[in-house]
Design a protein around this motif. Structure first.
Motif, PDB file in Angstrom:
ATOM      1  N   ALA A 152       0.826  -1.209   0.000  1.00 42.98           N
ATOM      2  CA  ALA A 152       0.000   0.000   0.000  1.00 42.98           C
ATOM      3  C   ALA A 152       0.860   1.258   0.000  1.00 42.98           C
ATOM      4  N   LEU A 153       1.952   1.249   0.762  1.00 42.57           N
ATOM      5  CA  LEU A 153       2.844   2.407   0.795  1.00 42.57           C
ATOM      6  C   LEU A 153       3.561   2.582  -0.537  1.00 42.57           C
ATOM      7  N   ARG A 154       3.951   1.466  -1.159  1.00 42.19           N
ATOM      8  CA  ARG A 154       4.567   1.561  -2.488  1.00 42.19           C
ATOM      9  C   ARG A 154       3.583   2.160  -3.489  1.00 42.19           C
ATOM     10  N   ARG A 155       2.325   1.771  -3.378  1.00 43.88           N
ATOM     11  CA  ARG A 155       1.327   2.290  -4.311  1.00 43.88           C
ATOM     12  C   ARG A 155       1.131   3.792  -4.118  1.00 43.88           C
ATOM     13  N   LEU A 156       1.209   4.265  -2.867  1.00 46.01           N
ATOM     14  CA  LEU A 156       1.118   5.707  -2.643  1.00 46.01           C
ATOM     15  C   LEU A 156       2.214   6.442  -3.402  1.00 46.01           C
ATOM     16  N   VAL A 157       3.420   5.906  -3.339  1.00 42.96           N
ATOM     17  CA  VAL A 157       4.553   6.561  -3.996  1.00 42.96           C
ATOM     18  C   VAL A 157       4.411   6.503  -5.514  1.00 42.96           C
ATOM     19  N   THR A 158       4.115   5.324  -6.054  1.00 40.40           N
ATOM     20  CA  THR A 158       4.025   5.200  -7.511  1.00 40.40           C
ATOM     21  C   THR A 158       2.835   5.969  -8.068  1.00 40.40           C
TER      22      THR A 158
ATOM     23  N   ALA B 184       6.393  22.165  -4.789  1.00 40.63           N
ATOM     24  CA  ALA B 184       5.213  21.588  -4.146  1.00 40.63           C
ATOM     25  C   ALA B 184       5.061  20.117  -4.520  1.00 40.63           C
ATOM     26  N   ALA B 185       5.371  19.791  -5.777  1.00 37.78           N
ATOM     27  CA  ALA B 185       5.304  18.396  -6.214  1.00 37.78           C
ATOM     28  C   ALA B 185       6.325  17.559  -5.449  1.00 37.78           C
ATOM     29  N   ALA B 186       7.513  18.101  -5.264  1.00 34.52           N
ATOM     30  CA  ALA B 186       8.543  17.381  -4.510  1.00 34.52           C
ATOM     31  C   ALA B 186       8.078  17.125  -3.079  1.00 34.52           C
ATOM     32  N   ALA B 187       7.435  18.106  -2.469  1.00 33.07           N
ATOM     33  CA  ALA B 187       6.931  17.935  -1.104  1.00 33.07           C
ATOM     34  C   ALA B 187       5.844  16.869  -1.054  1.00 33.07           C
ATOM     35  N   ARG B 188       4.996  16.860  -2.081  1.00 31.07           N
ATOM     36  CA  ARG B 188       3.921  15.855  -2.111  1.00 31.07           C
ATOM     37  C   ARG B 188       4.473  14.447  -2.249  1.00 31.07           C
ATOM     38  N   LEU B 189       5.590  14.307  -2.935  1.00 27.60           N
ATOM     39  CA  LEU B 189       6.209  12.993  -3.078  1.00 27.60           C
ATOM     40  C   LEU B 189       7.005  12.607  -1.843  1.00 27.60           C
ATOM     41  N   GLN B 190       7.687  13.562  -1.246  1.00 26.26           N
ATOM     42  CA  GLN B 190       8.580  13.261  -0.139  1.00 26.26           C
ATOM     43  C   GLN B 190       7.857  12.617   1.035  1.00 26.26           C
ATOM     44  N   ALA B 191       6.622  13.057   1.327  1.00 26.05           N
ATOM     45  CA  ALA B 191       5.923  12.537   2.502  1.00 26.05           C
ATOM     46  C   ALA B 191       5.657  11.030   2.395  1.00 26.05           C
TER      47      ALA B 191
END
Length: 244
Positions: A108-114, A204-211
């Motif tokens: 599930a966490l991998r899916r959030l990132v991808t 902002a995109a980088a921040a959205r991915l970093q979390a």
């Protein structure tokens, strides 16, 4: 309380607090430690009593939070500590803990990132291809630089050098992130062949991915080795961008 087995995509799939707002704290049921909600993973129970990951923290009703890595969670599942902690958290509700719960959380966490990478690509915030990324780095347009886990060292080191040049940070040791995703996973997520490197051009995109990325890295237990790539600066700025 119903937990969808296939959580729908939306414009915000990070499961984090909105930008500019502090994430509220939650308590890990296994360690008793309080951390920001964005750093923990929520568990909830399905109508059948199955304990399932709610990584977007959107399932209704009572939930429980964990902040341990996969290895610690596997141990807690095996020795019954998780069952006892959840019995207290859910106040005696009938529970069934799947033996593959750690694997489900990781997936599930991998899916959030991808999924986040795919959304940012469609929004026009992603650069792909070594040459395009190198050009973006040199132009100072890159806010996040990541590499597949099987990228090797040559490509990441060369792109890191280009990034430092673009940021005026030569000698700083600034490098990209080795992602907990191999090139096959990145290729599927981004709908391209042989994706080895990825760059974001919007802060902002980088921040959205970093979390979500940091949550995945923490759960995998490899924070120290997965944060930065490469071994150091390249000797000069004349890089070959035709490789990986």
């Amino acid at each position: 309380m119903r937990i969808p087995h296939n959580e729908p995509l939306s414009s915000d799939i990070s499961g984090t607090a909105p930008a500019g707002k502090a994430s509220p704290e939650r308590k890990c049921v296994l360690t008793g430690r309080h951390d920001a909600r964005d750093e923990l993973t929520r568990l909830a129970i399905s109508p059948d009593g199955d304990v399932l990951p709610d990584v977007m923290a959107r399932a209704p009703g009572r939930g429980a939070w964990i902040g341990v890595d996969r290895q610690a969670l596997e141990k807690a599942v095996a020795n019954g500590k998780l069952k006892g902690a959840l019995a207290r958290a859910f106040k005696g509700a009938s529970l069934s803990i799947p033996t593959d719960l750690p694997s489900r959380i990781e997936q599930a966490l991998r899916r959030l990132v991808t999924d986040r990478l795919g959304i940012e690509l469609r929004a026009g915030n992603v650069l792909l291809g070594t040459e395009k990324i190198a050009q973006g780095c040199r132009a100072g347009a890159v806010t996040f630089l990541g590499h597949a886990s099987d990228a090797g060292t040559d490509g990441p080191n060369k792109l890191a050098q280009a990034w430092r040049v673009g940021e005026g940070a030569e000698g700083s040791g600034m490098k990209g992130v080795i992602l907990p995703l191999d090139r096959a996973a990145l290729s599927v997520a981004l709908g391209r062949d042989n994706v080895v490197h990825v760059a974001l051009t919007d802060p902002a995109a980088a921040a959205r991915l970093q979390a979500p990325l940091q949550r995945l890295i923490h759960f995998l237990g490899n924070e120290t080795e997965a944060t930065e790539s490469g071994t150091g600066a390249v000797a000069n700025d004349d890089i070959d961008t035709k490789g990986e």
